[in-house]
Every structure is written in C-alpha cells, then in structure tokens.
Design an enzyme around this catalytic site. Structure first.
Site, PDB file in Angstrom:
ATOM      1  N   CYS A  28     -10.961   2.992   0.061  1.00 22.18           N
ATOM      2  CA  CYS A  28      -9.546   3.295   0.314  1.00 22.18           C
ATOM      3  C   CYS A  28      -9.209   2.509   1.570  1.00 22.18           C
ATOM      4  O   CYS A  28      -9.956   2.559   2.557  1.00 22.18           O
ATOM      5  CB  CYS A  28      -9.349   4.790   0.545  1.00 22.18           C
ATOM      6  SG  CYS A  28      -7.700   5.195   1.171  1.00 22.18           S
ATOM      7  N   TYR A  48      -0.811   8.508  -2.526  1.00 20.71           N
ATOM      8  CA  TYR A  48      -0.894   8.219  -3.952  1.00 20.71           C
ATOM      9  C   TYR A  48      -2.064   8.977  -4.598  1.00 20.71           C
ATOM     10  O   TYR A  48      -2.031   9.281  -5.786  1.00 20.71           O
ATOM     11  CB  TYR A  48      -1.127   6.721  -4.184  1.00 20.71           C
ATOM     12  CG  TYR A  48       0.081   5.828  -4.034  1.00 20.71           C
ATOM     13  CD1 TYR A  48       1.326   6.326  -3.638  1.00 20.71           C
ATOM     14  CD2 TYR A  48      -0.018   4.471  -4.310  1.00 20.71           C
ATOM     15  CE1 TYR A  48       2.429   5.475  -3.515  1.00 20.71           C
ATOM     16  CE2 TYR A  48       1.070   3.620  -4.208  1.00 20.71           C
ATOM     17  CZ  TYR A  48       2.288   4.125  -3.804  1.00 20.71           C
ATOM     18  OH  TYR A  48       3.371   3.282  -3.693  1.00 20.71           O
ATOM     19  N   GLU A  91      -2.644   8.905   8.316  1.00 16.99           N
ATOM     20  CA  GLU A  91      -1.179   8.809   8.398  1.00 16.99           C
ATOM     21  C   GLU A  91      -0.642   9.657   9.552  1.00 16.99           C
ATOM     22  O   GLU A  91       0.430   9.385  10.081  1.00 16.99           O
ATOM     23  CB  GLU A  91      -0.534   9.232   7.071  1.00 16.99           C
ATOM     24  CG  GLU A  91      -0.910   8.342   5.880  1.00 16.99           C
ATOM     25  CD  GLU A  91      -0.018   7.114   5.712  1.00 16.99           C
ATOM     26  OE1 GLU A  91       1.157   7.175   6.063  1.00 16.99           O
ATOM     27  OE2 GLU A  91      -0.539   6.075   5.241  1.00 16.99           O
ATOM     28  N   HIS A 127      -7.210   2.963   3.805  1.00 14.67           N
ATOM     29  CA  HIS A 127      -6.971   3.780   5.008  1.00 14.67           C
ATOM     30  C   HIS A 127      -8.268   4.061   5.781  1.00 14.67           C
ATOM     31  O   HIS A 127      -8.230   4.344   6.970  1.00 14.67           O
ATOM     32  CB  HIS A 127      -6.376   5.144   4.637  1.00 14.67           C
ATOM     33  CG  HIS A 127      -4.918   5.125   4.313  1.00 14.67           C
ATOM     34  ND1 HIS A 127      -4.408   4.537   3.185  1.00 14.67           N
ATOM     35  CD2 HIS A 127      -3.845   5.655   4.981  1.00 14.67           C
ATOM     36  CE1 HIS A 127      -3.089   4.705   3.164  1.00 14.67           C
ATOM     37  NE2 HIS A 127      -2.726   5.373   4.243  1.00 14.67           N
ATOM     38  N   CYS A 183      -4.331  -1.553  -1.848  1.00 16.86           N
ATOM     39  CA  CYS A 183      -4.502  -0.130  -2.054  1.00 16.86           C
ATOM     40  C   CYS A 183      -5.424   0.032  -3.259  1.00 16.86           C
ATOM     41  O   CYS A 183      -5.146  -0.528  -4.330  1.00 16.86           O
ATOM     42  CB  CYS A 183      -3.139   0.499  -2.341  1.00 16.86           C
ATOM     43  SG  CYS A 183      -3.199   2.238  -2.817  1.00 16.86           S
ATOM     44  N   ASN A 184      -6.510   0.747  -3.080  1.00 22.23           N
ATOM     45  CA  ASN A 184      -7.468   0.923  -4.181  1.00 22.23           C
ATOM     46  C   ASN A 184      -6.842   1.704  -5.327  1.00 22.23           C
ATOM     47  O   ASN A 184      -7.065   1.414  -6.498  1.00 22.23           O
ATOM     48  CB  ASN A 184      -8.704   1.671  -3.690  1.00 22.23           C
ATOM     49  CG  ASN A 184      -9.533   0.829  -2.761  1.00 22.23           C
ATOM     50  OD1 ASN A 184     -10.522   0.239  -3.159  1.00 22.23           O
ATOM     51  ND2 ASN A 184      -9.141   0.740  -1.507  1.00 22.23           N
ATOM     52  N   ASP A 218       0.869  -1.185   0.000  1.00 17.56           N
ATOM     53  CA  ASP A 218       0.000   0.000   0.000  1.00 17.56           C
ATOM     54  C   ASP A 218       0.903   1.231   0.000  1.00 17.56           C
ATOM     55  O   ASP A 218       2.110   1.128   0.222  1.00 17.56           O
ATOM     56  CB  ASP A 218      -0.881  -0.016   1.264  1.00 17.56           C
ATOM     57  CG  ASP A 218      -1.754   1.226   1.379  1.00 17.56           C
ATOM     58  OD1 ASP A 218      -2.448   1.562   0.403  1.00 17.56           O
ATOM     59  OD2 ASP A 218      -1.729   1.887   2.437  1.00 17.56           O
ATOM     60  N   SER A 219       0.286   2.391  -0.176  1.00 14.05           N
ATOM     61  CA  SER A 219       1.066   3.627  -0.127  1.00 14.05           C
ATOM     62  C   SER A 219       1.570   3.911   1.295  1.00 14.05           C
ATOM     63  O   SER A 219       2.508   4.684   1.467  1.00 14.05           O
ATOM     64  CB  SER A 219       0.211   4.801  -0.586  1.00 14.05           C
ATOM     65  OG  SER A 219      -0.862   4.994   0.314  1.00 14.05           O
TER      66      SER A 219
END
Ligand code: DGL
Length: 285
Positions: free
Chosen positions: A185, A42, A153, A187, A74-75, A10-11
């Site tokens: 997403c 991203y 994050e 996240h 990660c979408n 993932d990012s």
C-alpha cells in the site's frame, strides 16, 4: 520527445511516496498528482466502486490535464482497474503491484515474502496472481491491515496507537518467518519506522515507489516520451477533499512544498463511470 505531464493518482497521500521517487529520478518531468482524499480510504470499498473511481480519475487526467502516461500509485486501484485503464486509455498506464513484487522477489533469501496491504487489495488476489505470473518459487504470506491508511492520513505515523496496531496486525507475518516485507500500500512507507521496529532488523522492507519510478523511466526511454527540456519540471497537486489539509499534510509527508493545491469535485458517479459489463471476468477470470 513529449513535454506533457505524467499523471499520478492515489486515494489520498500514499501516492506521494511514488511522486517523491519520480521527482528524485526524473527531475525534469512535469507531474500532475490527484489525491482522492474526498473519498479515501479505498481499502474497505467494493472493488467495482474503486474501479469506477479510478476510471473517473484516469479520464480526468487524460482529458483535462492531457497527460502522456498514467501512474496508478495505489495498490488498491491497481488491483481493481489496471487492466481496464490499459485497455481504455491511449497512453501507457503503470501500476505499483508488479514493480513492488519484482523488487521483493529479488531481495528475499529464504523465499518467504510478506505482503501487507489494504483489505481490498488482499481480497482481490492481485499479489497472489502476480507472483504466479512471475513463475518464481516464492511463498507469499499476505496480511490485510485495516486502519493503517487512516493513521497516515491523520498524520499519526509514530504514535503509541500506531505501534500497537502495527504489532497486532504484523504478528502473523513475524510468526511466518518472512525475511522480506513488501509494503503493498503506497501509504505504508510513511509508517516504515514503526513497521521496521516491529518486524526487526533482519526483515527487509520493500516499497514499490523507487521500483515504479525506474519503470516509468524505462517506459519513457523506450517510447521516446521523455521531456525535451532538462529544466526542473513543475508539479501540480489536486485533491477532492479539503485542500488546506492536503497542502499542509502533503507538504509534511512529501518533504517538499506542495504550493497551491487545486480542488476537484466529482458529484455522484455517472453510469458511464462503471466498467463495461463483463469486464471483471475478462480481467480477472
Ligand atoms: N495507497 C492506497 C494503496 O496503495 C491506499 C488505499 C486506501 O485508500 O485504502 O492501496
């Protein structure tokens, strides 16, 4: 049987929601997780750039870590690169868009499903194409949610600022009367409490994490790639950003000790990291 690890990327921290589901469902499997925190988010980046990053990461997982499967957790990366990675890698590659959408379609009663995701994912049209491919009479209401990944994050999942932003971004979906909200997403499950409070109890939140883990299990069963040993598998975590931060935040978000996080450095993208020319129209034309 195959004792090699499953690679997940993932990012940043979002894919840990998928890791959590994999650990719960497939405790014997070994995992290597790469969070590209040095280059997150991203979402605002051009799709070709996310495709090049994804390609670089997937190759590393395959070549350096010898993974037996890649989960694009990660979408945004799934929207940008899934077809290309499937074409290029000789191990199964699974994204999060189809599993999440299938779960949302099963849940909705009024056939109105909201999808929230990063700008890049929504603009790619990947969800809109995926629902057409399912051939179900479900209407998707898609909303890009810039800023939510950054909140996660920064560990700001419960703050007043988070609540204000979520309220503003989700207002169109509340007005649209969706009864199901797909967190497009990886996240966003970390913001589920805030998102749930804003949408109200009558709206069901769906995350792709569990559904993706079930799909990984099916692939392992079908291909015979499951691990031989029943002992608990080990989990390695790698980050392209600050590893002390990754260890601390990742441990909090995952709810499990990450242990020593390893560092990866990319340098600049090489010419070979870009997709072969003409790929985009083949994949998404
Ligand atoms: N977790 C990523 C996703 O599912 C977030 C992308 C980002 O870094 O913006 O799309």
């Amino acid at each position: 049987m195959d004792d090699r690890p499953i690679g997940v990327f993932d990012s940043g921290f979002g894919g840990l929601t998928v890791v959590r589901a994999l650990i719960d469902l497939l405790p014997a499997e070994e995992l290597v997780y790469l969070g590209d925190t040095g280059r997150y988010p991203y979402g605002p980046r051009p799709l070709e750039e996310v495709r090049a990053f994804s390609r670089q990461i997937a190759r590393r997982l395959a070549e350096v870590h010898d993974v037996k499967m890649v989960v694009v957790a990660c979408n945004n990366a799934s929207a940008a690169a899934l077809d290309l990675l499937r074409f290029e890698l000789d191990v199964p590659v699974l994204g999060v868009i189809d599993p999440g959408l299938r779960a949302a379609v099963r849940v909705t009663a009024n056939s109105r499903v909201g999808v929230i995701a990063t700008e890049g994912t929504i603009a790619s049209g990947a969800y809109q194409r995926a629902v057409l491919a399912l051939r179900v009479p479900v209407e998707l209401c898609c909303a890009a949610c810039p800023g939510l990944v950054e909140l996660v994050e920064q560990g700001e999942t419960d703050s007043e600022a988070a609540r204000d932003l979520v309220e503003r971004l989700l207002a169109p979906l509340r007005e649209a009367g969706v009864d199901t909200l797909l967190l497009g997403c990886t996240h966003y499950p970390f913001l589920a409490r805030t998102i749930g409070a804003v949408m109200g109890r009558e709206v069901v939140l769906v995350s792709s994490a569990e559904e993706t883990a079930f799909e990984v299990r099916s692939i392992l069963d079908e291909t015979g790639l499951g691990r031989r040993s029943r002992a608990k598998g080990s989990h390695r975590f790698i980050s392209s950003g600050d590893i002390a931060w990754f260890e601390d935040m990742g441990t909090r978000l995952l709810g499990l000790e990450l242990g020593q996080v390893e560092q990866v450095s990319w340098g600049s993208l090489a010419a070979g990291d870009a997709a072969p020319s003409g790929w985009e129209s083949n994949a998404w034309g």
